[in-house]
Scaffold this motif. Structure first.
Motif, PDB file in Angstrom:
ATOM      1  N   ASP A 569     -12.023 -31.363  10.940  1.00 36.29           N
ATOM      2  CA  ASP A 569     -11.258 -32.308  10.126  1.00 36.29           C
ATOM      3  C   ASP A 569     -10.682 -33.459  10.941  1.00 36.29           C
ATOM      4  O   ASP A 569     -10.532 -34.571  10.459  1.00 36.29           O
ATOM      5  N   VAL A 570     -10.335 -33.137  12.176  1.00 34.43           N
ATOM      6  CA  VAL A 570      -9.668 -34.137  13.016  1.00 34.43           C
ATOM      7  C   VAL A 570     -10.627 -35.279  13.364  1.00 34.43           C
ATOM      8  O   VAL A 570     -10.258 -36.452  13.288  1.00 34.43           O
ATOM      9  N   VAL A 571     -11.873 -34.934  13.724  1.00 34.45           N
ATOM     10  CA  VAL A 571     -12.807 -35.944  14.228  1.00 34.45           C
ATOM     11  C   VAL A 571     -12.993 -37.111  13.238  1.00 34.45           C
ATOM     12  O   VAL A 571     -12.753 -38.267  13.606  1.00 34.45           O
ATOM     13  N   PRO A 572     -13.392 -36.838  11.974  1.00 32.16           N
ATOM     14  CA  PRO A 572     -13.587 -37.983  11.081  1.00 32.16           C
ATOM     15  C   PRO A 572     -12.296 -38.773  10.842  1.00 32.16           C
ATOM     16  O   PRO A 572     -12.331 -39.999  10.734  1.00 32.16           O
ATOM     17  N   GLN A 573     -11.174 -38.055  10.810  1.00 32.69           N
ATOM     18  CA  GLN A 573      -9.894 -38.744  10.584  1.00 32.69           C
ATOM     19  C   GLN A 573      -9.625 -39.759  11.688  1.00 32.69           C
ATOM     20  O   GLN A 573      -9.229 -40.888  11.439  1.00 32.69           O
ATOM     21  N   ILE A 574      -9.849 -39.325  12.920  1.00 35.45           N
ATOM     22  CA  ILE A 574      -9.573 -40.200  14.056  1.00 35.45           C
ATOM     23  C   ILE A 574     -10.544 -41.374  14.068  1.00 35.45           C
ATOM     24  O   ILE A 574     -10.150 -42.537  14.243  1.00 35.45           O
ATOM     25  N   LEU A 575     -11.839 -41.074  13.856  1.00 35.00           N
ATOM     26  CA  LEU A 575     -12.827 -42.155  13.852  1.00 35.00           C
ATOM     27  C   LEU A 575     -12.473 -43.176  12.775  1.00 35.00           C
ATOM     28  O   LEU A 575     -12.553 -44.390  12.996  1.00 35.00           O
ATOM     29  N   GLU A 576     -12.042 -42.657  11.636  1.00 33.66           N
ATOM     30  CA  GLU A 576     -11.689 -43.556  10.538  1.00 33.66           C
ATOM     31  C   GLU A 576     -10.537 -44.478  10.936  1.00 33.66           C
ATOM     32  O   GLU A 576     -10.551 -45.675  10.672  1.00 33.66           O
ATOM     33  N   LYS A 577      -9.550 -43.874  11.613  1.00 35.92           N
ATOM     34  CA  LYS A 577      -8.397 -44.670  12.044  1.00 35.92           C
ATOM     35  C   LYS A 577      -8.845 -45.759  13.023  1.00 35.92           C
ATOM     36  O   LYS A 577      -8.383 -46.894  12.966  1.00 35.92           O
ATOM     37  N   ILE A 578      -9.768 -45.413  13.922  1.00 40.46           N
ATOM     38  CA  ILE A 578     -10.217 -46.414  14.892  1.00 40.46           C
ATOM     39  C   ILE A 578     -10.970 -47.539  14.175  1.00 40.46           C
ATOM     40  O   ILE A 578     -10.740 -48.724  14.450  1.00 40.46           O
ATOM     41  N   GLU A 579     -11.838 -47.159  13.245  1.00 40.35           N
ATOM     42  CA  GLU A 579     -12.567 -48.182  12.478  1.00 40.35           C
ATOM     43  C   GLU A 579     -11.579 -49.131  11.806  1.00 40.35           C
ATOM     44  O   GLU A 579     -11.761 -50.353  11.793  1.00 40.35           O
ATOM     45  N   LEU A 580     -10.536 -48.525  11.245  1.00 39.98           N
ATOM     46  CA  LEU A 580      -9.522 -49.328  10.558  1.00 39.98           C
ATOM     47  C   LEU A 580      -8.896 -50.343  11.501  1.00 39.98           C
ATOM     48  O   LEU A 580      -8.746 -51.521  11.162  1.00 39.98           O
TER      49      LEU A 580
END
Lengths: 1044, 174
Positions: A569-580
């Motif tokens: 769960d953590v991985v996509p959340q973090i990647l999403e935050k970076i994309e943002l």
């Protein structure tokens, strides 16, 4: 034969060798021909009947020794029979008894030694030998003999029954030697277990218990290795061997419990604990009250943590044993009866729970409750209602907190007794904890404590611990209740201002994450991610003040996100935050994205440490994604600032790549490396997850000396991938030498230090790892080294280019030294030749740190580098003489570089090697202290500190030179004495009183104390702190002497 | 077992960790001077162990940071301590321990006053007088038995304020 016998008998005491040689010959002789045994006995005849005791004994010794060394298959049954008869008959001859016993011992080990022989021998010894009148060795033979027969002929000895037991008791009576006792204790235990001892219980007890408590202290150079602990355990095993001892042992043990010696008390308690399960509840019941009054003293007025723990443990064992007792009608139930005064006493103390004796009371109740289900139930019902009403009635938060602490003890006891949540239970699942009745009240109490608006954090802390304790109980809280509790924790982590509370709540969440990941995943993780900023606006200072900083929240995520389901769960959340971030607030600083990526890195490292099996899958899921994020911005037409071009970010991404890459197998690595080479060598970006955001507008050529700096920087990633390769992984290049050569060329030409470093590391890893069967040796010797050599010494070239060549040279040296390739040592020597070149000399000297120091990011064991055993020692042995010689033949400026190199080598060498090689180097080290180079000084002082601790005598030899020098280094007015130098000097001085003999230091004491006073007024607090420690050490030097 | 003067004292939470002082950037700066302050003096004495119990002075609330006043520029320090009970005969010994600790750990430029906090001891005047009389302090330390007791109490004291290792042992003051 006769000649040999007479040589032996006539040999003087001083020609022992001759006698020994004779024995050997006889044994050999008899060994080859069993018939010779007869001639031996015949030959000995006259001596065995000699009038002189000395001769008889010596003759017996010869026969016994022969029997002990002889191969027993050569001796017939009848011979054994006759010999036993012969030996037993002669036991009346006192002078020969020790030797006879030795012979009987030897015979008892023979297969043909029958049970008739056994009884005959045992009877003879018991009847004819007054054991305690003989010396230790003889007594030892007796016990060894009994050990041998007890092991092999127990059944036949049983026919002697009572005679044997009685006889043995007489043998033992008065024994004092620890070696004999240790043996005797094991024999007693065996006798108790095997024989009918009914008639001898008291005798047996007396002859055993008289050794209690063991006060034996081994002599300092004891060759036998018997400790008092061995004897204690041996004796304890005897005492705990039979319930018949109970009525004799318990009163005496209780008496010893009140003795003043701590050792005796501890031994008594441990012995009681060992005996209780054997003696049984009916034996314990009469002493219940006394046991409690004796043990409570040890807990309430404990003189040490260890004794207290032993006492609590004993209490628990007794309670457990009494719980098994047969209940004779409710009120006489032994455990109830035992617990009643305990509960009363503890509850009296708990009326004032904030006082000192309350805590031990809680511990006592916990220990008893942990013992058994009936005990736990009875204590719970007797105390919890009172404690709860006391809680309700008290206003003071200190008091409330103390009461909660007691409840925490109960929760802990319950968990031990009835099992933990989420763990396969070894406990009887029929029983449920009696605390279940009070579950709702507890929940209310702990949440109430958490919510209390009081200033007193300890109360709220106890609340958090209480909820956590309840969750951990097996089948206690319902799922809804658990999720409530987790919500409380989340709220504290996210909103509470107190750090200790936050940490405790977070720790609870972290421990829950491993046993019930589901609830953490559904409640905690989303709540945490919700709090992370998603827009530029969120990042503005005003809003952050009210909320926790992103760094804080991310550090919380790292504590709980390790478990595979959570991490997924953590991985996509973090990647999403970076994309943002990349899309919406590109101008923001890099701290936040770095924290996001570091979170992934930390979690991955933790997973690697725990060998999580889901790690390899992220090589294809996560790594290309991150590499794409770093590479794609460098190929768009606009080469402006971009977050992902930041070198720190690249380092973190490299870290992530490494941690995953080194945990996949060679075939997965091969595929991955092929892709990476496609990207970095051929500029083929098709393998990266495409985004519409960045269209490729310029070619990607990161490994050229003239490409975009932002592209060059990504060579960090390339270097990491090569470093992470296994030795059997194949690099997809046609000609490895040519490829390496081209990297060297670029590294020297480039003006970009990041690229240069990355390529130097890459070259070093390739030469270290892929030099199988010296395949690259000709290339290194004939091409690479001459090339670098020319470049370094090219005086008209730019300094930067010469330096670049030197750095490459140092890295290659490291690669060679690690694999103990002989070239490495020549290169090390060559480095010293560079010391005299201005500016480059210092770089070369510092290079020694790289060559022999541990690197954490490249050429490590875990990244499959070829690292030979003892490579440091071998390098050390090679270069120390060269360094010393070079130092002696150099001018002062150049000497400085030699000292720097020396300090680097010394700092990195294993301690044992250091200490043996140090003495001749000390003068050079002393020299280092007078150079105005803070780094050199600090590092040298550290070496002296090691010497102080591990080679105090060497230090003592140099005190007269060193003490004034070290004191000078604490002087704050010299700018070369930086904080680091001053603290190091103080630490070094402070280590002296602990390691060096008082006599060596005494002459300096007054002076040192006086000089240290100046450091007490140092302008830096950290230095003062060290000065205080150091001065205290000197004050207590020899304890009694010294005054303020 | 000897009877203790205060058998069952109240225990307070000692602040966890090294020191309650937070790290500041200027701590790393070579030239920025860090003046000696109340926290630093408190850190020096909080982990002294009580002569009677295996507990630190901080845990028994004998010393508190707020009861210490320091003026670095005037070279004065005032340390007030609170005996656990008003008739505590250990008060002088505790005061002496604090005195010796500060003598050893502070630069001699300071004038250090040590006194019992007002109204917390029945003979506070006498105790204060003894503690601030240089000659009597020096005389007390000539007594090697007393000095040993003091050293034992100070053995647990560390400059960071962490209790190094409070050794539970037989009561030294018997």
């Amino acid at each position: 034969m006769d000649r040999l016998i007479s040589t032996y008998i006539l040999a003087q005491t001083d020609s022992q060798e001759q006698a020994d040689a004779a024995i050997q010959d006889i044994v050999k002789d008899v060994g080859t021909n069993p018939a010779k045994l007869l001639s031996l006995v015949q030959g000995l005849g006259e001596y065995l009947t000699s009038d002189e005791a000395f001769v008889r004994s010596k003759a017996t010794a010869l026969l016994s020794t022969t029997l002990a060394t002889l191969d027993q298959s050569k001796v017939t049954g009848s011979a054994v029979n006759v010999l036993v008869e012969f030996y037993c008959d002669r036991l009346t001859d006192q002078a020969c008894v020790p030797e006879l016993l030795k012979g009987l011992l030897a015979l008892s080990k023979f297969d043909k030694f029958t049970s008739v022989d056994c009884i005959k021998a045992a009877k003879a010894i018991l009847a004819l030998v007054n054991v305690q009148t003989y010396q230790q060795t003889a007594r030892h033979f007796v016990f060894l003999f009994f050990e041998s027969v007890l092991n092999r002929h127990t059944q036949s000895l049983k026919t002697m029954s009572s005679d044997f037991v009685f006889g043995f008791i007489q043998c033992l009576d008065g024994e004092k030697d620890p070696r004999n006792l240790l043996l005797a204790f094991t024999l007693i235990k065996k006798i108790i277990q095997e024989f009918d001892i009914a008639q001898h219980v008291e005798d047996l007890f007396e002859v055993t218990f008289c050794y209690f408590p063991i006060t034996f202290r081994p002599p300092p150079d004891d060759p036998y290795g018997i400790t008092s602990e061995h004897l204690k355990i041996g004796l304890r095993d005897c005492l705990a061997a039979t319930p018949y001892f109970a009525k004799f042992a318990l009163p005496l043990l209780l008496e010893k419990l009140s003795s003043s010696s701590g050792g005796a008390k501890k031994d008594s308690m441990e012995t009681i604990a060992a005996c209780a399960p054997v003696y049984g509840s009916s034996a314990l019941t009469p002493y219940a009250e006394e046991l409690w009054s004796g043990l409570q003293n040890e807990i309430f007025h404990a003189t040490g943590d260890e004794l207290e723990q032993v006492a609590l443990n004993t209490l628990q064992v007794i309670t457990a044993e009494l719980s098994m007792g047969v209940s004779l009608g409710g009120s006489n139930d032994p455990v109830e009866k035992f617990l009643r005064p305990i509960i009363t006493d503890c509850m009296t103390q708990l009326q004032q729970p904030e006082l000192k004796l309350a805590k031990p009371s809680g511990k006592i109740l916990k220990a008893c409750a942990m013992a058994s289900d009936p005990a736990c139930t009875s204590i719970t019902l007797a105390t919890i209602p009172t404690l709860l009403s006391q809680y309700a009635a008290s206003e003071q938060s200190t008091r409330k907190k103390a009461l909660l602490d007691v409840l925490l003890d109960f929760l802990e006891a319950s968990r031990v007794l009835y099992g933990s949540a989420g763990k396969p239970s070894e406990h009887d699942t029929d029983f449920v904890t009696p605390l279940l009745t009070f579950k709702d009240r507890f929940f209310e109490l702990f949440t109430g404590a958490i919510m209390s608006s009081n200033e007193y954090n300890a109360l709220r802390l106890a609340g958090v611990k209480g909820l956590h304790g309840m969750i951990l109980l097996r089948e206690f809280l319902s799922e809804t209740e658990i999720s409530y509790a987790v919500q409380y924790f989340v709220r504290i982590v996210l909103e509470d201002p107190d750090t200790e509370l936050q940490e405790t709540a977070l720790k609870s969440l972290a421990s829950l994450a491993s046993i019930m990941p589901g609830v953490v995943r559904s409640i905690a993780l989303p709540a945490f991610f919700e709090m992370l900023p998603t827009s530029q606006n969120d990042m503005d200072v005003d809003t952050i003040i009210q909320k926790k900083s992103p760094e804080y929240i991310l550090s919380a995520v790292t504590k709980i996100g390790q478990e595979p389901t959570l991490f997924a769960d953590v991985v996509p959340q973090i990647l999403e935050k970076i994309e943002l971030i990349l899309r919406d607030f590109a101008g923001a600083n890099t701290t936040y994205p770095i924290s996001l990526l570091t979170t992934l890195l930390t979690l991955l490292r933790a997973k690697a440490e725990n060998d999580h099996s889901d790690l390899p899958q992220y090589l294809n899921q996560l790594v290309p994604h991150l590499i794409g994020m770093c590479v794609l911005p460098t190929v768009s037409s606009d080469d402006g600032n971009h977050i992902m071009k930041n070198a720190e970010i690249l380092d973190v991404v490299a870290g992530i790549t490494r941690v995953i890459m080194i945990r996949v197998d060679a075939s997965a690595q091969n595929d991955f490396v092929k892709t990476i080479f496609g990207i970095f060598m051929n500029g083929d970006l098709s393998a990266l997850p495409s985004t519409t955001q960045y269209a490729q507008q310029v070619p990607f050529t990161p490994l050229l000396a003239n490409s975009r700096v932002s592209q060059q920087n990504t060579s960090i990633l390339f270097a990491t991938v090569i470093d992470g390769c296994r030795q059997q992984t194949v690099l997809p290049v046609e000609d490895l030498q040519q490829f390496t050569g081209s990297l060297v060329e670029v590294a020297i030409q480039t003006a970009n230090p990041i690229q240069r470093m990355a390529l130097s590391k890459t070259v070093a890893t390739i030469l270290n790892k892929f030099n199988k069967r010296d395949a690259l040796q000709p290339f290194i010797v004939q091409q690479l080294i001459p090339l670098l050599h020319t470049r370094i010494h090219q005086e008209q070239a730019l300094f930067e280019e010469r330096e670049a060549a030197l750095i490459m040279y140092i890295w290659v040296t490291k690669a060679m030294v690690l694999s103990t390739n002989a070239i490495g040592y020549d290169m090390g020597g060559e480095l010293m030749n560079i010391f005299s070149i201005p500016r480059l000399g210092k770089v070369a000297a510092d290079g020694f740190n790289l060559v022999i120091g541990e690197q954490h990011d490249v050429l490590t064991k875990e990244t499959f580098a070829v690292i030979r055993l003892l490579y440091k020692q071998r390098f050390f042995n090679y270069c120390i003489p060269v360094l010393v010689k070079g130092f002696e033949n150099s001018s002062d400026e150049v000497r400085h570089n030699f000292l720097i190199a020396l300090s680097h080598v010394l700092r990195n060498i294993p301690k044992q090697v250091l200490l043996t090689e140090l003495p001749p180097l000390v003068p050079m080290l002393v020299h280092s202290l007078s150079f105005p180079d803070p780094e050199l000084k600090a590092s040298t002082i550290e070496t002296f500190q090691v010497i102080t601790k591990d080679a105090p005598n060497l230090m003592a030899d140099h005190l007269s030179t060193l003490t004034p020098l070290l004191l000078d280094l604490t002087n704050a007015s010299d700018p070369a004495n930086t904080m680091k130098v001053r603290t190091a000097a103080l630490k070094c001085l402070g280590a002296q009183p602990k390691s060096l003999p008082f006599t060596a230091l005494r002459p300096y004491k007054t002076h040192v104390l006086k000089e240290l006073e100046k450091s007490l007024d140092d302008r830096k607090r950290m230095v003062r702190r060290e000065a205080v420690e150091c001065r205290s050490q000197w004050f207590t030097l020899n304890g009694s002497i010294g005054s303020a | 077992m000897t009877t203790l003067i205060n058998q069952n004292p109240i225990i307070y939470e000692a602040s966890a960790g090294n020191s309650t002082r937070e790290w500041r950037e200027e701590d790393e700066n070579e030239d920025a001077a860090d003046p000696i302050d109340a926290q630093e003096v408190f850190d020096l004495i909080r982990s002294i162990s009580d002569p009677e119990h295996p507990l630190s002075l901080e845990q028994l609330n004998v010393t508190q940071r707020d009861h210490i006043q320091v003026s670095d520029e005037n070279n004065t320090i005032l340390v007030e301590f609170t005996p656990t009970i008003p008739h505590c005969s250990m008060a002088t010994l505790i005061g002496l321990c604090i005195r010796v600790r500060l003598l050893r750990c502070l630069p001699s430029r300071f004038k250090v006053d040590i006194s019992v906090r007002k109204g917390t001891h029945q003979s506070e005047h006498a105790v204060n007088k003894q503690l601030n009389d240089k000659e009597r302090v020096a005389a007390a330390l000539e007594n090697s038995h007393l000095l040993e007791v003091v050293n034992q109490c100070l053995a647990t004291a560390t400059s960071g304020g962490v209790v190094a290792n409070i050794v539970k042992g037989p009561n030294p003051a018997n």
